[in-house]
Scaffold this motif. Structure first.
Motif, PDB file in Angstrom:
ATOM      1  N   ILE A  76       0.830  -1.208   0.000  1.00 57.48           N
ATOM      2  CA  ILE A  76       0.000   0.000   0.000  1.00 57.48           C
ATOM      3  C   ILE A  76       0.864   1.259   0.000  1.00 57.48           C
ATOM      4  CG2 ILE A  76      -1.628   1.359   1.388  1.00 57.48           C
ATOM      5  CD1 ILE A  76      -2.871  -1.394   2.215  1.00 57.48           C
ATOM      6  N   CYS A  77       1.867   1.294   0.860  1.00 60.13           N
ATOM      7  CA  CYS A  77       2.745   2.475   0.914  1.00 60.13           C
ATOM      8  C   CYS A  77       3.533   2.634  -0.387  1.00 60.13           C
ATOM      9  CB  CYS A  77       3.691   2.383   2.107  1.00 60.13           C
ATOM     10  SG  CYS A  77       2.860   2.574   3.687  1.00 60.13           S
ATOM     11  N   GLY A  78       3.980   1.546  -0.960  1.00 59.27           N
ATOM     12  CA  GLY A  78       4.690   1.602  -2.237  1.00 59.27           C
ATOM     13  C   GLY A  78       3.796   2.122  -3.347  1.00 59.27           C
ATOM     14  N   LEU A 127      15.782   6.241  -6.294  1.00 55.88           N
ATOM     15  CA  LEU A 127      15.384   5.962  -4.910  1.00 55.88           C
ATOM     16  C   LEU A 127      14.180   5.037  -4.854  1.00 55.88           C
ATOM     17  CD1 LEU A 127      15.861   9.491  -3.326  1.00 55.88           C
ATOM     18  CD2 LEU A 127      17.284   7.472  -2.977  1.00 55.88           C
ATOM     19  N   PHE A 128      13.221   5.220  -5.750  1.00 54.54           N
ATOM     20  CA  PHE A 128      12.040   4.354  -5.757  1.00 54.54           C
ATOM     21  C   PHE A 128      12.419   2.921  -6.114  1.00 54.54           C
ATOM     22  CE2 PHE A 128       8.176   2.487  -7.549  1.00 54.54           C
ATOM     23  CZ  PHE A 128       7.329   2.658  -6.464  1.00 54.54           C
ATOM     24  N   LYS A 129      13.275   2.752  -7.140  1.00 56.96           N
ATOM     25  CA  LYS A 129      13.737   1.404  -7.498  1.00 56.96           C
ATOM     26  C   LYS A 129      14.477   0.763  -6.326  1.00 56.96           C
ATOM     27  CE  LYS A 129      14.221   1.883 -12.500  1.00 56.96           C
ATOM     28  NZ  LYS A 129      15.168   1.906 -13.623  1.00 56.96           N
ATOM     29  N   THR A 130      15.276   1.564  -5.641  1.00 58.03           N
ATOM     30  CA  THR A 130      16.005   1.056  -4.466  1.00 58.03           C
ATOM     31  C   THR A 130      15.032   0.584  -3.403  1.00 58.03           C
ATOM     32  OG1 THR A 130      17.833   2.578  -4.913  1.00 58.03           O
ATOM     33  CG2 THR A 130      17.704   1.665  -2.697  1.00 58.03           C
ATOM     34  N   LEU A 131      14.004   1.374  -3.130  1.00 60.70           N
ATOM     35  CA  LEU A 131      13.009   0.984  -2.120  1.00 60.70           C
ATOM     36  C   LEU A 131      12.262  -0.281  -2.521  1.00 60.70           C
ATOM     37  CD1 LEU A 131      11.539   4.427  -1.039  1.00 60.70           C
ATOM     38  CD2 LEU A 131      12.925   2.868   0.323  1.00 60.70           C
ATOM     39  N   THR A 137      12.436  -3.651  -0.383  1.00 58.09           N
ATOM     40  CA  THR A 137      11.201  -4.242   0.129  1.00 58.09           C
ATOM     41  C   THR A 137      11.122  -5.724  -0.231  1.00 58.09           C
ATOM     42  OG1 THR A 137      10.076  -2.124  -0.064  1.00 58.09           O
ATOM     43  CG2 THR A 137       8.683  -4.066   0.074  1.00 58.09           C
ATOM     44  N   LEU A 138      11.628  -6.081  -1.394  1.00 56.46           N
ATOM     45  CA  LEU A 138      11.593  -7.482  -1.814  1.00 56.46           C
ATOM     46  C   LEU A 138      12.549  -8.353  -1.013  1.00 56.46           C
ATOM     47  CD1 LEU A 138      11.381  -7.066  -5.700  1.00 56.46           C
ATOM     48  CD2 LEU A 138       9.548  -7.738  -4.128  1.00 56.46           C
ATOM     49  N   ALA A 170      21.298  -0.452  -1.852  1.00 53.08           N
ATOM     50  CA  ALA A 170      21.380   1.015  -1.910  1.00 53.08           C
ATOM     51  C   ALA A 170      22.647   1.460  -2.634  1.00 53.08           C
ATOM     52  CB  ALA A 170      21.334   1.605  -0.503  1.00 53.08           C
ATOM     53  N   ILE A 171      23.743   0.811  -2.349  1.00 56.31           N
ATOM     54  CA  ILE A 171      25.014   1.200  -2.962  1.00 56.31           C
ATOM     55  C   ILE A 171      24.982   1.024  -4.476  1.00 56.31           C
ATOM     56  CG2 ILE A 171      27.444   0.534  -3.183  1.00 56.31           C
ATOM     57  CD1 ILE A 171      27.378   0.005  -0.117  1.00 56.31           C
TER      58      ILE A 171
END
Length: 172
Positions: free
Chosen positions: A53-55, A80-84, A88-89, A135-136
């Motif tokens: 839901i948040c995604g 940043l969205f792809k990183t999140l 999450t996965l 993230a890196i």
């Protein structure tokens, strides 16, 4: 005792025993263990639902404000969205799936290999490293720094301004 050479009476552990045989050999269903199982899966489902839901809301919000962002900000938000998404996965595959599987297989009398039964502990230690690595390598500036790639800084200045600056530095 067979697999780990440990006496379960002397070692602390938590386990669900869905079925057992009583003294007369009758199969008894432990409903309290099924309640605990359902509660645990409910917690995992609520965490996964919250992430989805948040995604989704974040994705929608980013789409609605896209027109007001610069190209550089759009690119950074995309990274940043792809990183999140990947971050999450990772817990879904390293924590929720192994624990859910370990709790579900015994219901169907499927014997779990001891190596697999230790997977959640292994993944709990691996998760922080995977989270940082994602993230890196997903954020370009971090990736370029780690891979020692030079940054290209492009600055445009008017010729009179830069000429004045250069002459004042040389004379000063």
């Amino acid at each position: 005792m067979e697999l780990y050479n440990e006496d379960l009476g002397k070692v602390g552990y938590i386990a669900l025993l869905y079925y057992f045989k009583d003294k007369s050999g009758n199969l008894v269903v432990s409903y309290i263990d099924f309640v605990a199982y359902t509660f645990t899966l409910g917690i995992m489902a609520s965490c996964i639902s919250t992430m989805i839901i948040c995604g989704w809301k974040t994705f929608q919000k980013m789409g609605s404000i896209k027109k007001s962002m610069s190209k550089k900000t759009k690119e950074l938000n995309k990274q940043l969205f792809k990183t999140l998404v990947f971050q999450t996965l990772v817990p879904m595959f390293t924590m929720f799936a192994p624990v859910g599987t370990l709790l579900t297989l015994p219901i169907f009398s499927i014997v779990i290999n001891p190596v697999f039964s230790n997977a959640p502990s292994f993944y709990a230690g691996l998760y922080p490293a995977l989270d940082a690595i994602i993230a890196i390598f997903m954020i370009r500036d971090f990736r370029d720094t780690v891979l020692c790639r030079p940054k290209l800084h492009v600055s445009i200045a008017s010729s009179t301004h830069s000429g004045h600056y250069i002459s004042s530095v040389l004379s000063g």
